[in-house]
Design a protein around this motif. Structure first.
Motif, mmCIF file in Angstrom:
data_model
loop_
_atom_site.group_PDB
_atom_site.id
_atom_site.type_symbol
_atom_site.label_atom_id
_atom_site.label_comp_id
_atom_site.label_asym_id
_atom_site.label_seq_id
_atom_site.Cartn_x
_atom_site.Cartn_y
_atom_site.Cartn_z
ATOM 1 N N HIS A 50 5.049 49.907 62.505
ATOM 2 C CA HIS A 50 4.630 51.282 63.100
ATOM 3 C C HIS A 50 3.980 51.175 64.101
ATOM 4 O O HIS A 50 3.129 50.362 64.664
ATOM 5 C CB HIS A 50 3.783 52.027 62.077
ATOM 6 C CG HIS A 50 3.539 53.384 62.709
ATOM 7 N ND1 HIS A 50 4.379 54.731 62.838
ATOM 8 C CD2 HIS A 50 2.512 53.927 63.251
ATOM 9 C CE1 HIS A 50 3.584 55.545 63.639
ATOM 10 N NE2 HIS A 50 2.518 55.145 63.696
ATOM 11 N N SER A 51 4.745 51.943 65.269
ATOM 12 C CA SER A 51 4.282 52.214 66.729
ATOM 13 C C SER A 51 4.101 50.959 67.319
ATOM 14 O O SER A 51 4.983 50.085 67.549
ATOM 15 C CB SER A 51 3.039 52.902 66.719
ATOM 16 O OG SER A 51 2.615 53.529 67.858
ATOM 17 N N GLY A 64 -0.047 50.131 63.586
ATOM 18 C CA GLY A 64 -0.135 50.603 65.226
ATOM 19 C C GLY A 64 -1.361 50.405 65.926
ATOM 20 O O GLY A 64 -2.511 49.890 65.268
#
Length: 267
Positions: A106-107, A35
């Motif tokens: 992720h993110s 992220g």
């Protein structure tokens, strides 16, 4: 603990450091996209669980992140980072011919993974999106300011485990400063491109915390609904905050992820 090794690849705008966690007899490849503001080293526990499931794991530090080249947390085009992921995929696919590849994002890395899957679906066996930045993101409201205010990420939004936030604050490879306007513009443009792009045709799992304040589930869902394919699965975890792989129920989350991956690889 499974020690990682490093390699460097040549990205679009500089050299990138890639961590690799090796499996003894790998049956598949896991490619992790981290992220915003963080780095691949924060995925040590995740990588160990994946290796335990016979994955050869690779995780690059994106441009401007971790130990890779570039001004910290600054990029002007998310497509160039997607291209960097493809450069890495080509290299590892040549080293491990025939092994299926699962992309885990992720993110902000979830945003990049979704965009990669739209553009390079033929190279993937499955996709896992953890709290992905999709649809709308309230952080982009900072673009309305003449000068971006210094509002770093609140570590308490990451996990119910206070040690996670403390480690995040103490990590010298994590960016703790303000967001940068070119990066926010690049994220905004990428979200619009994803919304206008095709649905994800590869089997996809979306996991999200119900109490995620950094990337609210409801905002992400507006983007998910634009790209949801025929084989799409989701788990929303009550009480979960932003970093589900670092949450108090991370074992449950990882079990769900590995169950999904195992089912898709064996189908």
């Amino acid at each position: 603990m499974i020690e990682s090794t490093d390699r460097e690849i040549t990205g679009r705008h500089g050299n990138l450091v890639v961590r690799e966690w090796a499996a003894t007899n790998p049956g598949w490849i896991a490619l992790i996209a981290h992220g915003y503001g963080e780095h691949s080293g924060r995925y040590q526990w995740v990588a160990e669980q994946l290796v335990g499931a016979r994955a050869q794991v690779y995780a690059p530090d994106h441009l401007g992140h971790g130990r890779s080249d570039g001004e910290r947390v600054r990029f002007t085009d998310a497509e160039s980072i997607v291209a960097d992921l493809e450069t890495l995929r080509q290299q590892i696919a040549a080293e491990h011919p025939g092994l299926p590849i699962v992309l885990i994002g992720h993110s902000m890395g979830g945003m990049l993974a979704a965009r990669y899957a739209q553009e390079h679906q033929e190279h993937l066996a499955a996709v896992v999106l953890s709290a992905p930045v999709l649809g709308t993101w309230h952080v982009l409201d900072l673009l309305e300011h003449d000068e971006i205010p210094d509002t770093p990420i609140d570590p308490e939004t990451l996990s119910r485990d206070p040690e996670v936030g403390a480690a995040y604050l103490a990590d010298p490879l994590v960016w703790h400063g303000p967001f940068k306007r070119p990066t926010l513009r690049a994220i905004d443009s990428c979200l619009l491109a994803i919304n206008d792009g095709p649905a994800l045709e590869r089997p996809t799992l979306w996991v999200h915390g119900e109490d995620d304040e950094l990337v609210p589930e409801a905002d992400t869902r507006t983007g998910i609904d634009r790209i949801r394919g025929d084989e799409f699965h989701e788990h929303i975890y009550p009480g979960g905050r932003h970093e589900l792989f670092n949450e108090t129920n991370k074992d449950e989350v990882m079990s769900d992820v590995l169950t999904f991956i195992g089912r898709e690889l064996n189908s």
